[in-house]
Write an enzyme that holds these catalytic residues in place. Structure first.
Site, mmCIF file in Angstrom:
data_model
loop_
_atom_site.group_PDB
_atom_site.id
_atom_site.type_symbol
_atom_site.label_atom_id
_atom_site.label_comp_id
_atom_site.label_asym_id
_atom_site.label_seq_id
_atom_site.Cartn_x
_atom_site.Cartn_y
_atom_site.Cartn_z
ATOM 1 N N HIS A 1 -12.381 7.733 -9.394
ATOM 2 C CA HIS A 1 -12.682 8.376 -8.114
ATOM 3 C C HIS A 1 -10.847 7.769 -6.823
ATOM 4 O O HIS A 1 -10.669 8.150 -6.126
ATOM 5 C CB HIS A 1 -13.555 7.822 -7.680
ATOM 6 N N ASP B 1 15.415 24.390 5.171
ATOM 7 C CA ASP B 1 14.597 24.330 4.141
ATOM 8 C C ASP B 1 15.354 22.547 4.038
ATOM 9 O O ASP B 1 15.547 21.855 4.440
ATOM 10 C CB ASP B 1 15.219 24.844 2.728
ATOM 11 N N TRP C 1 -8.909 0.385 -9.416
ATOM 12 C CA TRP C 1 -8.396 1.769 -9.135
ATOM 13 C C TRP C 1 -7.357 0.094 -8.978
ATOM 14 O O TRP C 1 -5.981 0.110 -8.935
ATOM 15 C CB TRP C 1 -8.480 2.474 -7.729
ATOM 16 N N SER D 1 7.677 11.112 -8.855
ATOM 17 C CA SER D 1 7.349 12.063 -8.030
ATOM 18 C C SER D 1 7.804 12.057 -6.637
ATOM 19 O O SER D 1 8.006 12.322 -5.803
ATOM 20 C CB SER D 1 5.968 13.032 -8.405
ATOM 21 N N SER D 2 6.824 10.862 -6.290
ATOM 22 C CA SER D 2 6.740 10.423 -5.547
ATOM 23 C C SER D 2 8.266 9.718 -4.464
ATOM 24 O O SER D 2 8.304 10.390 -3.721
ATOM 25 C CB SER D 2 6.273 9.217 -4.807
ATOM 26 N N HIS E 1 -0.015 -3.135 -0.449
ATOM 27 C CA HIS E 1 -0.592 -2.837 1.037
ATOM 28 C C HIS E 1 0.460 -2.761 1.897
ATOM 29 O O HIS E 1 0.298 -1.726 2.716
ATOM 30 C CB HIS E 1 -0.518 -4.430 1.697
ATOM 31 N N GLU F 1 1.864 0.450 0.402
ATOM 32 C CA GLU F 1 0.917 1.916 -0.058
ATOM 33 C C GLU F 1 -0.032 2.099 1.211
ATOM 34 O O GLU F 1 -0.103 3.214 1.513
ATOM 35 C CB GLU F 1 -0.227 1.701 -1.350
ATOM 36 N N TYR G 1 -0.601 1.575 4.111
ATOM 37 C CA TYR G 1 0.175 2.354 4.970
ATOM 38 C C TYR G 1 0.879 3.422 4.972
ATOM 39 O O TYR G 1 1.338 5.171 6.124
ATOM 40 C CB TYR G 1 1.152 1.032 6.259
ATOM 41 N N SER H 1 -0.602 12.220 16.838
ATOM 42 C CA SER H 1 0.262 12.372 18.536
ATOM 43 C C SER H 1 1.111 13.439 18.448
ATOM 44 O O SER H 1 1.337 14.074 19.486
ATOM 45 C CB SER H 1 1.982 11.367 17.697
ATOM 46 N N HIS I 1 -3.374 -10.823 1.964
ATOM 47 C CA HIS I 1 -4.794 -11.583 2.808
ATOM 48 C C HIS I 1 -5.811 -10.767 1.475
ATOM 49 O O HIS I 1 -6.636 -10.594 1.876
ATOM 50 C CB HIS I 1 -4.692 -11.055 3.719
ATOM 51 N N HIS I 2 -5.022 -9.347 0.419
ATOM 52 C CA HIS I 2 -6.499 -8.987 -0.633
ATOM 53 C C HIS I 2 -7.138 -10.169 -1.479
ATOM 54 O O HIS I 2 -7.675 -9.337 -2.433
ATOM 55 C CB HIS I 2 -5.354 -7.891 -1.308
ATOM 56 N N THR J 1 -0.935 -1.359 15.931
ATOM 57 C CA THR J 1 -1.653 -0.517 15.938
ATOM 58 C C THR J 1 -2.656 -0.439 17.012
ATOM 59 O O THR J 1 -2.675 0.987 18.245
ATOM 60 C CB THR J 1 -2.929 -0.715 14.832
ATOM 61 N N LYS K 1 -0.639 1.809 19.260
ATOM 62 C CA LYS K 1 -0.989 3.831 18.986
ATOM 63 C C LYS K 1 -1.829 4.646 19.894
ATOM 64 O O LYS K 1 -2.158 5.383 20.146
ATOM 65 C CB LYS K 1 -1.215 3.649 18.198
ATOM 66 N N ARG L 1 -19.500 -4.388 -4.579
ATOM 67 C CA ARG L 1 -18.866 -3.104 -4.894
ATOM 68 C C ARG L 1 -18.769 -3.492 -6.555
ATOM 69 O O ARG L 1 -18.904 -4.295 -7.272
ATOM 70 C CB ARG L 1 -17.604 -3.411 -4.065
#
Lengths: 179, 530
Positions: free
Chosen positions: B80, B109, B145, B173-174, B257, B259, B261, B272, B306-307, B332, B335, B454
């Site tokens: 998932h 293009d 994950w 790909s990314s 991390h 990632e 963002y 926006s 921090h993870h 943040t 924004k 979890r």
């Protein structure tokens, strides 16, 4: 139409953009030694120091302080050894050289091979916990049912924080046998 | 235009429409076709990952084991997460970038159309490999994950190698997609469109693309180390050989991390774009938005640990990572402040895209606030690996990233198809989803604070009520996205014809300069931007 694009994308810019991922792929691997270096400098992760016996000055002993050192021993799955310290704790003064003995015994009849990985807790004490002799520096080969006493010589340097009253030294033996 | 039609140059293919049949989609280098492919792919992945979530919520509906084995449950939570992050959210943003960036900057293009084709067509193979591992002996990846070593190395199923190569492929790909975005934005803007005149979606994607080329290779490095640890005798993460499993977490989160963002910055760009249109006011604080995006991107490289507050870091490290993390709330906050100020005294209307955008602002902020709580090191020890974390990141990723993608869909679909979606159905979709998603995730805050961990298939009895409520919300939310599929198909097939400007307050080249639907080849002559 594609001809138009070729003209307006500068080759040097494309090369620079493509170099970023290549560089960062390398950086991912460079994090491995960087991580070790950082742990060595800061003593994080329980990485202990190593000194030469000749560098020790016995007159530097700080007899006013006593720190309790506890010894732990573990083996991982797949290594048929019993492993224990002969004394489980010791009161020591910073600056003085001490010796502790660990005993390891093979519980199988075949030859086995292992290596011990040390770890010191708390982390802030680790860089002040220096060893002059340690069985962890070498691979250990044990014949079937062999028993071996393994010495460890250590010295706690004077620079250690006064908050530290107790240090735990833990060794874990990992199997080096294939399969 | 007259010049273009009178020349009979060999390279003059301007008036070609799309090819017919399947080969159109396989060989296409048209940014609109590739954008469409990406969007459909990500929607299929959303339903796939969503069905895994349904298995999870069904199992957690009641305490005890009802439907699946714990090992299969672990595969479901792992898949998932992987499918939603790498298969649904990221390709959806790339799809939107493909569709919209050339239209927004006045380019014919993307800069590298052939690579564009390739970077999409890698994805189906990557995810087929990943998903096929579910049917292999020993099952698919079951280590979460985040695939922490040694769970993903020493104790992983044999199928982990398929996972590793799948991650390699989606990473390639990314990176290719990101290089294309950078090359397009830097080189192909219409004359007069300076960097500081670009729409914010373009800005946020430019910065996201830099994050992608910087961190996806680190992820590739991490899985490569896993691979060599598993098969080639190295010990990067194996303490027995002098390695360190904690180092895996450092490398993973150095990727992980930024990632998160990567998954939210383009969302900021979409919001926006939408809020000023329906408030009928220009965006408040455009340049502060740009700088805030930039600072978030830079800070994202400095907060990864921090993870890992519970891995036994020294106090100094915890303090540093705590302060750096809390610092991110400032850009943040800028924004959110700017969006609210844009709406202030605006002539607001609440069409479906605006509803989703407002839902984003409110609920993303809820997720941001629980993120602040998690960023505080001493309390994180309590919240770590509980359902509070699950609630937090689903608020920022579902009601954040996913809501912005759905908002973007409703906002731009008239430009894509030429048809308006059905406003009533769109509003039903929004309210249905929003009620369901809060029933789904809000109780998980309470579960987490009460101590429910979890990634478990069974739980203690005191968690039963909230889990049942959460599961009911989950099924409703899942069903709402099937309803979304119905809306998508209905809008493609027909509907009220969209005007060229589509929205009364719309600005930007895609609305002001192009008809609806946008022609297959647009901006063959660049528009003039004043």
């Amino acid at each position: 139409m594609s001809n138009v694009f070729k003209k307006i994308i500068p080759r040097s810019q494309m090369i620079k953009i493509c170099l970023v991922p290549v560089f960062m792929f390398g950086f991912g691997f460079a994090m491995v030694p960087l991580y070790d270096v950082l742990c060595d400098i800061t003593g994080l992760n329980g990485k202990t120091g190593r000194v030469e016996a000749s560098m020790i000055d016995e007159s530097d002993v700080d007899r006013s302080r006593t720190i309790e050192v506890r010894f732990l021993a573990n083996t991982t799955a797949g290594l048929p050894w019993s492993f224990e310290p002969l004394v489980t704790k010791m009161d020591v003064h910073p600056g003085q050289l001490y010796e502790a003995i660990y005993r390891v015994r093979s519980t199988t009849d075949r030859e086995t091979k292992g290596q011990a990985i040390p770890s010191v807790s708390p982390g802030i004490a680790a860089q002040h916990f220096n060893k002059t002799v340690c069985f962890c520096f070498n691979d250990q080969n044990l014949a079937g049912f062999e028993t071996r006493d393994m010495p460890l010589k250590f010295i706690i340097s004077n620079g250690i924080s006064d908050k530290v009253e107790q240090i735990t030294l833990s060794y874990t033996f990992f199997s080096l046998d294939k399969g | 235009m007259t010049n273009a039609t009178t020349t009979t140059d060999h390279d003059d293919h301007d008036d070609h429409g799309p090819a017919y049949g399947l080969s159109r989609w396989i060989t296409t280098t048209n940014h609109k076709d590739i954008g469409t492919l990406y969007l459909w792919f990500s929607f299929i992945m959303l339903l796939t990952g969503g069905s895994f979530a349904m298995v999870i919520r069904a199992e957690l509906f009641q305490p005890g084991l009802q439907f699946v084995e714990p090992h299969f449950f672990n595969q479901m939570t792992t898949m998932h997460g992987l499918i939603m992050v790498f298969g649904a959210i990221m390709p959806a943003f790339v799809g939107l970038a493909n569709w919209m960036l050339p239209l927004m900057i006045g380019a014919p293009d993307m800069a590298l159309p052939r690579m564009n084709n390739w970077s999409f067509w890698i994805l189906p193979f990557a995810f087929s490999m990943l998903l096929s591992s579910l049917f292999m002996e020993g099952g698919g990846p079951a280590f979460g994950w985040t695939f922490y070593a040694p769970l993903s190395t020493t104790y992983a199923p044999a199928s982990t190698d398929f996972f590793i190569f799948g991650v390699h492929l989606m990473g390639i790909s990314s990176v290719m997609g990101a290089i294309n975005v950078i090359a397009t934005i830097l080189n192909m803007r219409a004359p007069g469109m300076t960097l500081m005149k670009m729409p914010l979606f373009v800005w946020t994607w430019l910065i996201t693309a830099y994050l992608l080329i910087a961190v996806m290779p680190v992820l590739a490095g991490a899985v490569t180390m896993m691979l060599t640890d598993r098969h080639f005798g190295t010990s990067f993460f194996d303490a027995a050989g002098g390695g360190d499993p904690v180092m895996f977490q450092h490398i993973f989160w150095f990727f992980g991390h930024p990632e998160v963002y990567i998954m939210i910055l383009p969302a900021f760009g979409i919001i926006s774009a939408i809020v000023p249109t329906f408030a009928r006011k220009p965006l408040f604080g455009y340049s502060s938005m740009v700088y805030a995006t930039g600072s978030i991107a830079i800070l994202s490289f400095m907060v990864w640990a921090h993870h890992m507050f519970t891995t036994g870091m020294p106090v100094a490290g915890e303090l540093y990572f705590m302060y750096a993390t809390i610092l991110i709330s400032i850009p943040t906050g800028v924004k959110v402040f700017n969006w609210v100020t844009t709406m202030w005294r605006g002539s607001m209307t609440f069409e479906t895209p605006m509803l989703w955008a407002l839902g984003f602002i409110v609920m993303f902020t809820i997720g941001g606030l629980s993120g602040l709580m998690l960023g505080v090191a001493p309390v994180d020890t309590q919240y770590h690996d509980t359902y509070f974390v699950v609630a937090h990141f689903h608020y920022v990723l579902v009601t954040g990233a996913l809501y912005s993608i759905i908002a973007a869909y409703y906002y731009w679909v008239p430009k894509w198809t030429g048809n308006m979606y059905n406003e009533t159905l769109g509003k039903i979709h929004f309210w249905w989803s929003t009620i369901a998603v809060n029933v789904l995730f809000f109780p998980q805050h309470f579960l987490g604070l009460a101590g429910m961990p979890r990634r478990i298939p069974d739980y203690a009895l005191q968690f039963a009520e909230f889990n049942m409520i959460s599961s009911i919300g989950g099924f409703c939310f899942g069903l709402a996205q099937v309803f979304f599929l119905f809306i998508i198909v209905k809008t493609i097939k027909g509907g009220k014809k969209a005007t060229d400007i589509v929205w009364e307050g719309a600005t930007g080249l895609e609305f002001e300069e192009l008809p609806s639907p946008a022609p297959y080849h647009s901006f063959n002559t660049a528009p003039e931007v004043k």
